[in-house]
Design a protein around this motif. Structure first.
Motif, PDB file in Angstrom:
ATOM      1  N   ASN A 514       5.719  -7.176   7.577  1.00  0.00           N
ATOM      2  CA  ASN A 514       4.645  -6.212   7.834  1.00  0.00           C
ATOM      3  C   ASN A 514       3.743  -6.021   6.619  1.00  0.00           C
ATOM      4  N   LEU A 515       3.636  -7.092   5.840  1.00  0.00           N
ATOM      5  CA  LEU A 515       2.868  -7.025   4.595  1.00  0.00           C
ATOM      6  C   LEU A 515       1.414  -6.638   4.826  1.00  0.00           C
ATOM      7  N   HIS A 516       0.842  -7.093   5.952  1.00  0.00           N
ATOM      8  CA  HIS A 516      -0.572  -6.768   6.216  1.00  0.00           C
ATOM      9  C   HIS A 516      -0.781  -5.253   6.338  1.00  0.00           C
ATOM     10  N   GLU A 517       0.196  -4.554   6.929  1.00  0.00           N
ATOM     11  CA  GLU A 517       0.081  -3.100   7.038  1.00  0.00           C
ATOM     12  C   GLU A 517       0.330  -2.425   5.688  1.00  0.00           C
ATOM     13  N   ILE A 518       1.244  -2.982   4.907  1.00  0.00           N
ATOM     14  CA  ILE A 518       1.505  -2.461   3.557  1.00  0.00           C
ATOM     15  C   ILE A 518       0.243  -2.552   2.704  1.00  0.00           C
TER      16      ILE A 518
END
Length: 534
Positions: A514-518
């Motif tokens: 979920n790096l894009h949300e982080i």
């Protein structure tokens, strides 16, 4: 059991002559009298082994109507058929029941079946017998739960009419009482749930569910709130059900049909409930001035008692709304205090002011991805900004030292975890209790090499494990007095290398997935964004 118009169902003043007897064609007992489409009828079950009894009863009562509803007849010709018929028609209002059919007490067995096995206490049962000696009236009335006892020879058309009116009136009143009791039960059961919900929209949705259940109306309903935003008055949809469900959370004037929005605006303008032909728009206002309306359609059948219950319910709901609003205001104030305390700690150590906000947002996201409930995710979101509150007890010389700490200095620095826990542990408030856990355990490591307790694996509270990865990620991505911010790739490499050592392996995987949300959170609360906002 000869039972015809001459000796049983004669009109008042009828001659009873042989030529007055009527001959009827055979009929299908399974098919009720035709009902007008869309018109509700009283269901009447005729259970008798004489074909002519069914025919004459229907003839006499063919044009009968009570409370604007006609009769729908269903026939059975034995006790066995009668049991099946009543089981198939649980909402029957009246049973006209013969006593002697297959055997002398067949009808009485049907009575017991209705009352004791089906537990149907509402349907009115009228025994009609041509052989009263087989079932004496006094004995039957005392021992069986019936509502009337008639000898067929005494039933003139007028007496049958009177008997049916009396029975239907009794059935109607029983159903009104039952419905009122059910509505009261719904109100009582809903009361504690009204105060369990944590957000205004979830609360409003619960109100809609309870209210449509209480009055048994169609599920198409809207719950709207009147608000002033940016100096402009507007109506917002807090909750919606049925065909309106997709409108939830939107401006009412943008999506609600014109006729419906007219009713809603009228209720707000007049500050009172508006009853239409087929709809009702319920207005209620709290003592603090919060205005709400609930719109429901398909309510033409609401009785005065239904409307009274709705008004009572909404009066209590307005109090509950006010409490929810005050609770949200309190939570908002607590949130600001927690953020402020966290930022005071960060500012004292000359660290970035948005660190606590980013850690809070990362932690909430990871909590949800991990599978924690919305409630727990909200708790960790509120509590995680307090992770370093113990640093208020660390001397400035150590806290803001630009170079590496000596071994002794590092031992002093490590005490901030225990100091933070000691500061918060005495509170019984859920958020502060969680904050105490986070303050104490966010420097524990998955392999057991962390501090202050040396816990490992899942012995470390999930709140601590989540905050650990959120805190380290943000600290490495930010400038500190003792270092410059690392490049993103270097930070991510470290997280992967420390998987199963410093960090919970599953949380590292969730973080990377979920790096894009982080990164969206990182950009939203970046220092440059903060400066631009000011």
């Amino acid at each position: 059991m000869n039972y015809n118009q001459a000796d049983g169902l004669q009109g008042e003043g009828g001659s009873g002559a042989e030529e007055d007897m009527l001959i009827f064609a055979e009929e299908d007992p399974a098919v009720p009298e035709a009902a007008e489409p869309g018109r509700e009828r009283w269901e009447v079950l005729i259970i008798d082994d004489e074909q002519q009894v069914h025919q004459v009863t229907k003839l006499v009562l063919g044009d009968f109507a009570f409370d604007g509803k006609k009769l729908a007849f269903y026939s059975a010709y034995s006790a066995a058929e009668g049991k099946a018929l009543i089981a198939a028609h649980p909402n029957a209002a009246l049973v006209l029941l013969d006593v002697v059919m297959e055997h002398d007490s067949a009808g009485l067995e049907v009575v017991q079946y209705i009352r004791e096995e089906l537990l149907n206490s509402a349907v009115r049962i009228i025994l009609r017998t041509g052989q009263p000696g087989q079932a004496p009236e006094q004995s039957v009335i005392m021992n069986y739960d019936i509502n009337d006892y008639k000898e067929k020879t005494e039933l003139t058309s007028q007496k049958l009419f009177t008997t049916v009116v009396t029975a239907l009136r009794s059935y109607r009143d029983i159903k009104v009482i039952e419905k009122s009791r059910t509505g009261l039960e719904e109100i009582i059961k809903s009361s504690p749930r009204l105060f369990e919900v944590q957000s205004m929209r979830r609360f409003a949705s619960g109100v809609l569910t309870q209210l449509t259940s209480i009055v048994r109306v169609h599920q198409d309903a809207l719950h709207c709130s009147f608000a002033v935003t940016r100096g402009q008055e507007d109506i917002f949809i807090l909750a919606a059900s049925g065909e309106y469900e997709s409108m939830r959370g939107r401006r009412a004037r943008d999506v609600v049909p014109p006729a419906v929005i007219t009713s809603i605006e009228e209720a707000f303008l007049r500050k009172q409930t508006v009853y239409g032909g087929d709809d009702i728009t319920i207005y209620f206002q709290s003592k603090m001035g919060m205005e709400n309306v609930i719109y429901m359609n398909s309510v033409a059948s609401l009785t005065e008692w239904d409307r009274y219950m709705v008004e009572i319910y909404c009066a209590n709901v307005s109090v509950a709304f006010e409490n929810i609003y005050l609770n949200e205001e309190l939570e908002s104030t607590q949130r600001e205090i927690i953020y402020t305390l966290g930022e005071i700690t960060e500012n004292r150590s000359r660290e970035t002011g948005h660190h606590v906000k980013r850690v809070a947002e990362y932690s909430r996201l990871l909590a949800l991805k991990y599978g924690l409930s919305e409630e727990e995710a909200d708790i960790i979101h509120l509590a995680s900004p307090m992770h370093d509150v113990g640093k208020v007890g660390i001397p400035d010389a150590i806290l803001n030292k630009p170079g590496s700490l000596t071994e002794d200095e590092f031992e002093v620095m490590k005490t901030h975890a225990s100091l933070g826990y000691d500061m918060l542990k005495h509170s019984h408030k859920q958020v502060l209790h969680a904050a105490a856990i986070i303050a104490q355990q966010h420097h524990e490591k998955y392999d057991g090499s962390g501090y202050p307790l040396g816990r490992s694996g899942e012995d470390i509270h999930i709140y601590g494990r989540i905050t650990a990865i959120a805190d380290v990620f943000d600290a490495l991505c930010s400038d500190r007095v003792y270092k410059k911010a690392w490049e993103l790739e270097r930070v991510l490499d470290l997280l992967v290398r420390e998987k199963g050592r410093h960090f919970d392996p599953r949380l590292v995987d969730l973080f990377m997935e979920n790096l894009h949300e982080i990164l969206a959170i990182k950009n939203q609360y970046s220092e440059s964004a903060a400066e631009a906002a000011t």
